[in-house]
Design an enzyme around this catalytic site. Sequence first.
Site, PDB file in Angstrom:
ATOM      1  N   LEU A  33     -46.497 -16.436 -71.259  1.00  0.00           N
ATOM      2  CA  LEU A  33     -45.039 -16.355 -71.255  1.00  0.00           C
ATOM      3  C   LEU A  33     -44.418 -16.944 -69.997  1.00  0.00           C
ATOM      4  O   LEU A  33     -44.974 -16.837 -68.907  1.00  0.00           O
ATOM      5  CB  LEU A  33     -44.612 -14.891 -71.413  1.00  0.00           C
ATOM      6  CG  LEU A  33     -45.160 -14.198 -72.660  1.00  0.00           C
ATOM      7  CD1 LEU A  33     -44.650 -12.761 -72.727  1.00  0.00           C
ATOM      8  CD2 LEU A  33     -44.799 -14.950 -73.938  1.00  0.00           C
ATOM      9  N   HIS A  37     -39.455 -17.801 -72.696  1.00  0.00           N
ATOM     10  CA  HIS A  37     -39.697 -16.607 -73.521  1.00  0.00           C
ATOM     11  C   HIS A  37     -38.863 -15.440 -73.012  1.00  0.00           C
ATOM     12  O   HIS A  37     -38.310 -14.669 -73.787  1.00  0.00           O
ATOM     13  CB  HIS A  37     -41.175 -16.191 -73.459  1.00  0.00           C
ATOM     14  CG  HIS A  37     -42.127 -17.207 -74.005  1.00  0.00           C
ATOM     15  ND1 HIS A  37     -42.948 -17.953 -73.205  1.00  0.00           N
ATOM     16  CD2 HIS A  37     -42.395 -17.591 -75.270  1.00  0.00           C
ATOM     17  CE1 HIS A  37     -43.688 -18.752 -73.951  1.00  0.00           C
ATOM     18  NE2 HIS A  37     -43.372 -18.562 -75.202  1.00  0.00           N
ATOM     19  N   GLN A  61     -52.173 -22.574 -87.030  1.00  0.00           N
ATOM     20  CA  GLN A  61     -51.164 -23.613 -86.785  1.00  0.00           C
ATOM     21  C   GLN A  61     -51.666 -24.724 -85.867  1.00  0.00           C
ATOM     22  O   GLN A  61     -50.924 -25.647 -85.565  1.00  0.00           O
ATOM     23  CB  GLN A  61     -49.870 -23.007 -86.249  1.00  0.00           C
ATOM     24  CG  GLN A  61     -49.941 -22.466 -84.831  1.00  0.00           C
ATOM     25  CD  GLN A  61     -48.665 -21.733 -84.447  1.00  0.00           C
ATOM     26  OE1 GLN A  61     -48.413 -20.624 -84.893  1.00  0.00           O
ATOM     27  NE2 GLN A  61     -47.847 -22.360 -83.607  1.00  0.00           N
ATOM     28  N   GLY A 147     -36.984 -20.239 -79.721  1.00  0.00           N
ATOM     29  CA  GLY A 147     -36.425 -21.182 -78.740  1.00  0.00           C
ATOM     30  C   GLY A 147     -36.157 -22.539 -79.377  1.00  0.00           C
ATOM     31  O   GLY A 147     -36.949 -23.029 -80.200  1.00  0.00           O
ATOM     32  N   ASP A 150     -38.508 -25.896 -79.799  1.00  0.00           N
ATOM     33  CA  ASP A 150     -39.187 -26.201 -81.066  1.00  0.00           C
ATOM     34  C   ASP A 150     -38.118 -26.304 -82.157  1.00  0.00           C
ATOM     35  O   ASP A 150     -38.025 -25.445 -83.036  1.00  0.00           O
ATOM     36  CB  ASP A 150     -40.211 -25.115 -81.380  1.00  0.00           C
ATOM     37  CG  ASP A 150     -41.306 -25.070 -80.335  1.00  0.00           C
ATOM     38  OD1 ASP A 150     -42.074 -26.029 -80.251  1.00  0.00           O
ATOM     39  OD2 ASP A 150     -41.363 -24.080 -79.571  1.00  0.00           O
ATOM     40  N   VAL A 176     -34.751 -23.474 -72.081  1.00  0.00           N
ATOM     41  CA  VAL A 176     -34.658 -23.162 -70.641  1.00  0.00           C
ATOM     42  C   VAL A 176     -35.428 -24.260 -69.898  1.00  0.00           C
ATOM     43  O   VAL A 176     -36.538 -24.619 -70.291  1.00  0.00           O
ATOM     44  CB  VAL A 176     -35.237 -21.768 -70.325  1.00  0.00           C
ATOM     45  CG1 VAL A 176     -35.173 -21.487 -68.828  1.00  0.00           C
ATOM     46  CG2 VAL A 176     -34.482 -20.702 -71.106  1.00  0.00           C
ATOM     47  N   LEU A 184     -39.206 -25.767 -70.186  1.00  0.00           N
ATOM     48  CA  LEU A 184     -40.299 -24.823 -69.943  1.00  0.00           C
ATOM     49  C   LEU A 184     -41.188 -24.766 -71.184  1.00  0.00           C
ATOM     50  O   LEU A 184     -40.713 -24.751 -72.308  1.00  0.00           O
ATOM     51  CB  LEU A 184     -39.753 -23.436 -69.627  1.00  0.00           C
ATOM     52  CG  LEU A 184     -38.977 -23.300 -68.324  1.00  0.00           C
ATOM     53  CD1 LEU A 184     -38.786 -21.829 -67.973  1.00  0.00           C
ATOM     54  CD2 LEU A 184     -39.691 -23.994 -67.167  1.00  0.00           C
ATOM     55  N   SER A 185     -42.496 -24.754 -70.938  1.00  0.00           N
ATOM     56  CA  SER A 185     -43.479 -24.708 -72.019  1.00  0.00           C
ATOM     57  C   SER A 185     -44.760 -24.107 -71.460  1.00  0.00           C
ATOM     58  O   SER A 185     -45.106 -24.352 -70.288  1.00  0.00           O
ATOM     59  CB  SER A 185     -43.771 -26.137 -72.501  1.00  0.00           C
ATOM     60  OG  SER A 185     -44.971 -26.165 -73.243  1.00  0.00           O
ATOM     61  N   SER A 186     -45.445 -23.344 -72.294  1.00  0.00           N
ATOM     62  CA  SER A 186     -46.729 -22.783 -71.841  1.00  0.00           C
ATOM     63  C   SER A 186     -47.689 -23.912 -71.474  1.00  0.00           C
ATOM     64  O   SER A 186     -48.558 -23.760 -70.619  1.00  0.00           O
ATOM     65  CB  SER A 186     -47.350 -21.918 -72.942  1.00  0.00           C
ATOM     66  OG  SER A 186     -46.424 -20.944 -73.331  1.00  0.00           O
TER      67      SER A 186
HETATM   68  O1  PAF Z   1     -43.354 -21.090 -81.123  1.00  0.00           O
HETATM   69  C1  PAF Z   1     -44.434 -20.455 -81.037  1.00  0.00           C
HETATM   70  O2  PAF Z   1     -44.845 -20.012 -79.980  1.00  0.00           O
HETATM   71  C2  PAF Z   1     -45.248 -20.229 -82.301  1.00  0.00           C
HETATM   72  O3  PAF Z   1     -45.181 -21.330 -83.146  1.00  0.00           O
HETATM   73  C3  PAF Z   1     -44.869 -18.928 -83.044  1.00  0.00           C
HETATM   74  C4  PAF Z   1     -43.449 -19.000 -83.573  1.00  0.00           C
HETATM   75  C5  PAF Z   1     -45.022 -17.749 -82.114  1.00  0.00           C
HETATM   76  C6  PAF Z   1     -45.806 -18.727 -84.239  1.00  0.00           C
HETATM   77  O4  PAF Z   1     -47.129 -18.629 -83.824  1.00  0.00           O
END
Ligand code: PAF
Length: 282
Positions: A33, A37, A61, A147, A150, A176, A184-186
Amino acid sequence: MIIVNTVSDLRASLASARDGGKLIGLVPTMGALHEGHASLVRRCVAENDVCVVSVFVNPTQFNDKNDLLSYPRDLDADCRLLSDIGAHIVFAPTVEEVYPEPDERRFSYPPIDTVMEGAKRPGHFNGVCQVVSKLFYFVEPQRAYFGEKDFQQIAVVRAMTADLRLPVEIIACPIVREPSGLALSSRNQLLTPQERETATTIARTLVESTLWAKTLSVAEVHDRVVATLDATDGLRTEYFQIVDGDTLQPVSRWTQSHSIVGCITVYCGERPVRLIDNIRYK
Ligand code: PAF
């Protein structure tokens, strides 16, 4: 804040809130996070009686095994952040808990899920719909927060929610950014300091492109964004599409829609790290 790992514990911890008619909000996450987030969680806490945050790296996914393996994970740090912000329940299940059986359901929402990320990451949105629909069944939230980084994911989740007639309001929250503009991205954690600096060119170019859009055509803006990024050492554009913000279909004229968004994916650095971003033109 409580941390639960099973669906039955999750349901038990939500039972009295649900019976008491309390509003339940959900922030689905894959952990690692960051402040992006945190902004979703803060809003969820402010707008609901109970804020549930799911932390689950959803394997269905990921169409690339290495991407799944290298995805950053730190549940302890995530829980510290969530507790500080005031989240009430963290749902951190195992893969077996979410998928006791392989999920054979297929979700398809053309043309929204066939362009951009849908075209480049086959099966990605199917996996997102599988896990988000399960989370909606488990939590039964009135609201769920996503967010806008995406951008396409939100459109797909809205389509899935409407398709399944789920009574969940999908709330889109602004991107953000770091002071440098980097969204910002993990995945930013996977960048070296030098690559992180290089990656700031993405947002800077997108912002500049809103100025170019005042005098140049859609095609010219497109080409100039791609040329600028591809001329930067360490960056390679996978796609840049200027699309209708509702249908996500490419537009060819600025007058074609009331809502126009530029969506981009760029590979950055040695590894390379796949970064996405977007900018609203109108
Ligand atoms: O955006 C994400 O982090 C993921 O695609 C989600 C929505 C948590 C589903 O795994």
